[in-house]
Write a protein that holds these residues in place. Structure first.
Motif: not given
Length: 236
Positions: A64, A69-71, A109-112, A114-115, A118, A209
Motif C-alpha cells: 500500500r 508514507t502516511e498510510v 482502500t488506503n483512504e479507508q 486512514l479514515e 481517526k 467509514v
C-alpha cells in the motif's frame, strides 16, 4: 712458469633463462585450478543453501505504501498495537485476521484505512440503554474471548484504549444486535471469528467509514452483510 688462465665461465644465455622459467608454471597452474574448484564448490553450496531457505514473506499491507508514507506509518502503528495480543479463534489471532481481511484486501482502500485510524470512542460507543440490555442478556459479555478479540482489532486501528472501548461497547463480539431478539454469544469458533470481523467492519460503517462492509462482505447493508458473514462468505 707460465700460468694457465681458465677462461671465464659463460653467463647463462637469455635463451637458457627463457627455457628454464616455465619450470615453475605447473605449481602455479595447480594453485589456480584448486582455487577455481574451491570457488565453484562454494558457489554450489551457497546456491544449495539458498534453495532450501523459505522465501521471506512480505509484510502485510506493505504494497500500500512505504514505511515513510502516511498510510505506511499508520499500518505500522496498527500492527504494533496487536503484537501483544495472544487470543486465537479458529486459528486466527486479531493480527492475522486483520492482516488478511483488511490490510491485504484489495477492496479496502488506503483512504479507508486512514479514515479508520481517526475514528473516536464517541463514534463507536453503544447507547447506554443498549449496554444495559446487552449485560442483562449476556452478563459476562466483556469476559468472552471473542469480545476481547474484537476489541483488540478496533483498538489497534483507532488507538482507543482497550478498557475504555470494552466499557463503551460490551456488545462487541456478540452475534446479533442490542434491541433485537437476536443477541447471544456464538458457540462455534467459526461463528465467533465471523462475528468479530463483521462487528469490526459494521462498527466502522456506523462510525462513518463508508464501504467497509462492502469491501469485506460484498454488500454494505448491515443485515445483508451479517447474513453473508454468518454463511461463511466474504471477499478476503
Amino acid at each position: 712458469m707460465t700460468s694457465v688462465r681458465r677462461p671465464p665461465s659463460a653467463a647463462p644465455s637469455a635463451a637458457t633463462t627463457r627455457t628454464q622459467a616455465p619450470a615453475a608454471q605447473p605449481a602455479r597452474t595447480n594453485q589456480v585450478t584448486q582455487v577455481s574448484r574451491a570457488e565453484v564448490l562454494n558457489r554450489a553450496e551457497l546456491a544449495r543453501i539458498r534453495s532450501t531457505q523459505a522465501p521471506v514473506a512480505p509484510t502485510p499491507g506493505s504494497w500500500r505504501g512505504g514505511a515513510n508514507t502516511e498510510v505506511g506509518r499508520a499500518i505500522q502503528t496498527m500492527r504494533s498495537r496487536l503484537s501483544d495480543v495472544n487470543i486465537s479463534i479458529k486459528g486466527d489471532t486479531p493480527q492475522s485476521l486483520f492482516d488478511r481481511a483488511i490490510l491485504d484486501n484489495k477492496h479496502v482502500t488506503n483512504e479507508q484505512i486512514l479514515e479508520m485510524s481517526k475514528v473516536t470512542l464517541e463514534q463507536l460507543a453503544t447507547d447506554p440503554k443498549d449496554r444495559a440490555k446487552v449485560l442483562e442478556k449476556v452478563p459476562n459479555a466483556r469476559e468472552l474471548p471473542v469480545h476481547k478479540f474484537t476489541v483488540a482489532m478496533l483498538s489497534a486501528v483507532t488507538g482507543i484504549d482497550r478498557a475504555k472501548l470494552s466499557e463503551a461497547c460490551p456488545d462487541l463480539g456478540l452475534t446479533g444486535a442490542p434491541g433485537t431478539p437476536l443477541l447471544y454469544a456464538a458457540k462455534t469458533e467459526r461463528m465467533q471469528r465471523s462475528t468479530a470481523l463483521h462487528d469490526f467492519t459494521d462498527y466502522m460503517r456506523g462510525a462513518g467509514v463508508k464501504g467497509m462492509n462492502k469491501a469485506v462482505w460484498g454488500v454494505e447493508n448491515r443485515i445483508l452483510s451479517a447474513i453473508v458473514s454468518a454463511a461463511g462468505g466474504g471477499r478476503y
